[in-house]
Write a protein that holds these residues in place. Structure first.
Motif, mmCIF file in Angstrom:
data_model
loop_
_atom_site.group_PDB
_atom_site.id
_atom_site.type_symbol
_atom_site.label_atom_id
_atom_site.label_comp_id
_atom_site.label_asym_id
_atom_site.label_seq_id
_atom_site.Cartn_x
_atom_site.Cartn_y
_atom_site.Cartn_z
ATOM 1 N N LYS A 137 0.815 -1.212 0.000
ATOM 2 C CA LYS A 137 0.000 0.000 0.000
ATOM 3 C C LYS A 137 0.849 1.263 0.000
ATOM 4 O O LYS A 137 0.591 2.208 -0.760
ATOM 5 C CB LYS A 137 -0.934 -0.030 1.225
ATOM 6 N N ASP A 138 1.877 1.296 0.840
ATOM 7 C CA ASP A 138 2.722 2.488 0.934
ATOM 8 C C ASP A 138 3.486 2.738 -0.361
ATOM 9 O O ASP A 138 3.540 3.875 -0.850
ATOM 10 C CB ASP A 138 3.698 2.346 2.098
ATOM 11 N N HIS A 139 4.095 1.690 -0.918
ATOM 12 C CA HIS A 139 4.927 1.874 -2.100
ATOM 13 C C HIS A 139 4.097 2.081 -3.368
ATOM 14 O O HIS A 139 4.504 2.829 -4.260
ATOM 15 C CB HIS A 139 5.869 0.682 -2.275
ATOM 16 N N TRP A 140 2.948 1.434 -3.450
ATOM 17 C CA TRP A 140 2.095 1.627 -4.630
ATOM 18 C C TRP A 140 1.508 3.038 -4.649
ATOM 19 O O TRP A 140 1.392 3.656 -5.710
ATOM 20 C CB TRP A 140 0.980 0.586 -4.650
ATOM 21 N N ASN A 141 1.165 3.563 -3.491
ATOM 22 C CA ASN A 141 0.590 4.913 -3.417
ATOM 23 C C ASN A 141 1.644 6.010 -3.347
ATOM 24 O O ASN A 141 1.290 7.186 -3.220
ATOM 25 C CB ASN A 141 -0.312 5.031 -2.184
ATOM 26 N N SER A 142 2.912 5.629 -3.389
ATOM 27 C CA SER A 142 3.976 6.621 -3.278
ATOM 28 C C SER A 142 3.867 7.644 -4.412
ATOM 29 O O SER A 142 3.734 7.295 -5.589
ATOM 30 C CB SER A 142 5.348 5.942 -3.317
ATOM 31 N N TYR A 143 3.947 8.896 -4.054
ATOM 32 C CA TYR A 143 3.857 9.976 -5.045
ATOM 33 C C TYR A 143 5.031 10.953 -4.928
ATOM 34 O O TYR A 143 5.668 11.301 -5.915
ATOM 35 C CB TYR A 143 2.539 10.733 -4.864
ATOM 36 N N PHE A 144 5.332 11.362 -3.698
ATOM 37 C CA PHE A 144 6.324 12.409 -3.498
ATOM 38 C C PHE A 144 7.713 11.953 -3.929
ATOM 39 O O PHE A 144 8.439 12.715 -4.589
ATOM 40 C CB PHE A 144 6.332 12.836 -2.025
ATOM 41 N N ASP A 145 8.119 10.729 -3.575
ATOM 42 C CA ASP A 145 9.448 10.252 -3.968
ATOM 43 C C ASP A 145 9.584 10.148 -5.476
ATOM 44 O O ASP A 145 10.631 10.496 -6.046
ATOM 45 C CB ASP A 145 9.722 8.890 -3.323
ATOM 46 N N TRP A 146 8.542 9.679 -6.134
ATOM 47 C CA TRP A 146 8.580 9.605 -7.600
ATOM 48 C C TRP A 146 8.652 11.000 -8.200
ATOM 49 O O TRP A 146 9.335 11.226 -9.207
ATOM 50 C CB TRP A 146 7.352 8.862 -8.127
ATOM 51 N N LEU A 147 7.954 11.950 -7.598
ATOM 52 C CA LEU A 147 7.978 13.322 -8.102
ATOM 53 C C LEU A 147 9.369 13.931 -7.972
ATOM 54 O O LEU A 147 9.817 14.681 -8.855
ATOM 55 C CB LEU A 147 6.959 14.170 -7.328
ATOM 56 N N ILE A 148 10.083 13.622 -6.895
ATOM 57 C CA ILE A 148 11.400 14.197 -6.658
ATOM 58 C C ILE A 148 12.457 13.586 -7.571
ATOM 59 O O ILE A 148 13.287 14.303 -8.155
ATOM 60 C CB ILE A 148 11.804 14.006 -5.187
ATOM 61 N N TYR A 149 12.421 12.259 -7.750
ATOM 62 C CA TYR A 149 13.549 11.581 -8.392
ATOM 63 C C TYR A 149 13.298 11.201 -9.850
ATOM 64 O O TYR A 149 14.260 10.909 -10.566
ATOM 65 C CB TYR A 149 13.914 10.320 -7.603
ATOM 66 N N MET A 150 12.059 11.177 -10.316
ATOM 67 C CA MET A 150 11.781 10.794 -11.691
ATOM 68 C C MET A 150 11.508 12.037 -12.534
ATOM 69 O O MET A 150 10.768 12.915 -12.117
ATOM 70 C CB MET A 150 10.575 9.841 -11.749
ATOM 71 N N GLN A 151 12.106 12.084 -13.721
ATOM 72 C CA GLN A 151 12.078 13.307 -14.523
ATOM 73 C C GLN A 151 11.401 13.151 -15.869
ATOM 74 O O GLN A 151 11.030 14.156 -16.487
ATOM 75 C CB GLN A 151 13.518 13.808 -14.727
ATOM 76 N N THR A 152 11.214 11.925 -16.337
ATOM 77 C CA THR A 152 10.598 11.720 -17.644
ATOM 78 C C THR A 152 9.325 10.890 -17.491
ATOM 79 O O THR A 152 9.238 10.038 -16.603
ATOM 80 C CB THR A 152 11.566 11.000 -18.601
ATOM 81 N N PRO A 153 8.305 11.131 -18.334
ATOM 82 C CA PRO A 153 7.025 10.419 -18.188
ATOM 83 C C PRO A 153 7.139 8.902 -18.252
ATOM 84 O O PRO A 153 6.351 8.192 -17.631
ATOM 85 C CB PRO A 153 6.192 10.961 -19.352
ATOM 86 N N ASP A 154 8.125 8.379 -18.994
ATOM 87 C CA ASP A 154 8.246 6.931 -19.097
ATOM 88 C C ASP A 154 8.789 6.299 -17.824
ATOM 89 O O ASP A 154 8.784 5.074 -17.688
ATOM 90 C CB ASP A 154 9.139 6.555 -20.282
ATOM 91 N N MET A 155 9.225 7.134 -16.855
ATOM 92 C CA MET A 155 9.711 6.626 -15.569
ATOM 93 C C MET A 155 8.716 6.900 -14.443
ATOM 94 O O MET A 155 8.986 6.567 -13.292
ATOM 95 C CB MET A 155 11.060 7.253 -15.222
ATOM 96 N N PHE A 156 7.586 7.514 -14.750
ATOM 97 C CA PHE A 156 6.575 7.799 -13.729
ATOM 98 C C PHE A 156 5.888 6.510 -13.291
ATOM 99 O O PHE A 156 5.874 5.506 -14.020
ATOM 100 C CB PHE A 156 5.518 8.760 -14.261
#
Length: 302
Positions: A231-250
């Motif tokens: 649940k925590d990792h699937w709903n993760s948003y902030f970490d992906w927003l900080i470290y991922m820069q291209t749409p194919d890595m979202f």
């Protein structure tokens, strides 16, 4: 001389009053029934309050965009539009990739959490070594540190390692969690020592006792930790927003946020994408609900 009928009548009336008076047992049963009725009414009210947004989201995913924001709102769609789910994948070409990214990282982190948190927790629960209690207290103390305090140092470290816009940025900081260690430590302390001591006497060693004896017994706690970790990792948003820069890595959550920024008025598609994002957690919780409740209820019991 004949006895007066009046005392006899008064005696009969008092006896009838005593018989009609409710006993303490009847009063207790009545109070218990009222408590049970009130409890179930409260359960129904809370359930309706919690599930109404989810039900409205699912129903809105089958409406047109105009009907989603119509006032007064409608409960059921006037015309059902199941093609909204197909339109989500057409409007966002990276949606399949974002779903895959979310599943890949989440499942990998869940596996790491289950293994490494259990391994560290077993050491805290069973092994004797200098500073064990101090290290355990420090580990628990990290749970109360706000995440934004360590945001800049973590980003600088991960950037220096060259892991920005890679899955490694998420794996290196979440493969083990303090909460998972604490949960499994409390469960291992409730497992009788005789089970692993017998295995150690047979020559399997501490790791063999951990892997072959303790882990199978800890299945309810592992499933509870797995569900919470998923649940925590699937709903993760902030970490992906900080470290991922291209749409194919979202992941799917960050992809939905970007999709909403582009298609601001397509509420029907946004609702359909939200339902797709909710389904994995809902399915996993329904399948593992019994083990989840059992694992949480027995953690820390002697």
């Amino acid at each position: 001389m004949e006895p007066s009928p009046q005392p006899i009548r008064h005696t009969a009336e008092r006896a009838l009053t005593v018989l009609q008076r409710p006993t303490a047992r009847d009063t207790t049963e009545r109070v218990e029934r009222l408590q049970t009725t009130f409890r179930y009414i409260l359960y129904v009210v809370v359930t309706v309050f919690l599930f109404t947004p989810f039900v409205m989201t699912v129903l809105s995913s089958f409406k047109s965009s105009a009907e989603v924001i119509a006032y007064p709102p409608t409960f059921l769609p006037s015309v059902w539009h199941p093609e909204n789910y197909l339109q989500v994948f057409i409007a966002n070409p990276n949606f399949f990739r974002q779903i895959f990214n979310g599943f890949f990282v989440t499942l990998l982190l869940v596996g790491c959490n289950l293994f490494f948190c259990s391994l560290v927790a077993y050491a805290f629960a069973r092994l004797e070594f200098p500073g064990r209690n101090v290290l355990f207290a420090i580990m628990l103390g990290t749970m109360v540190i706000p995440s934004w305090v360590t945001l800049v140092p973590k980003y600088v470290l991960i950037s220096n390692l060259g892991l920005v816009n890679t899955f490694g940025a998420l794996l290196v900081q979440s493969y083990v969690t303090p909460f998972g260690i604490f949960l499994m430590t409390q469960f291992f302390r409730s497992v009788p020592r005789e089970l692993e001591e017998a295995a150690i006497m047979d020559g399997v060693g501490w790791f063999g006792a951990f892997w072959k004896v303790v882990l199978p017994v800890a299945r309810p706690a592992l499933l509870a930790l797995g569900i919470l970790s998923f649940k925590d990792h699937w709903n993760s948003y902030f970490d992906w927003l900080i470290y991922m820069q291209t749409p194919d890595m979202f992941n799917i959550q960050l992809g939905l946020a970007a999709f909403r920024g582009v298609y601001q008025n397509q509420w029907d598609l946004i609702m359909a994408g939200s339902v797709i994002a909710i389904l994995p957690i809902l399915i996993i919780y329904i399948l593992g609900q019994r083990y989840f409740v059992q694992g949480v209820a027995t953690t820390g019991l002697k």
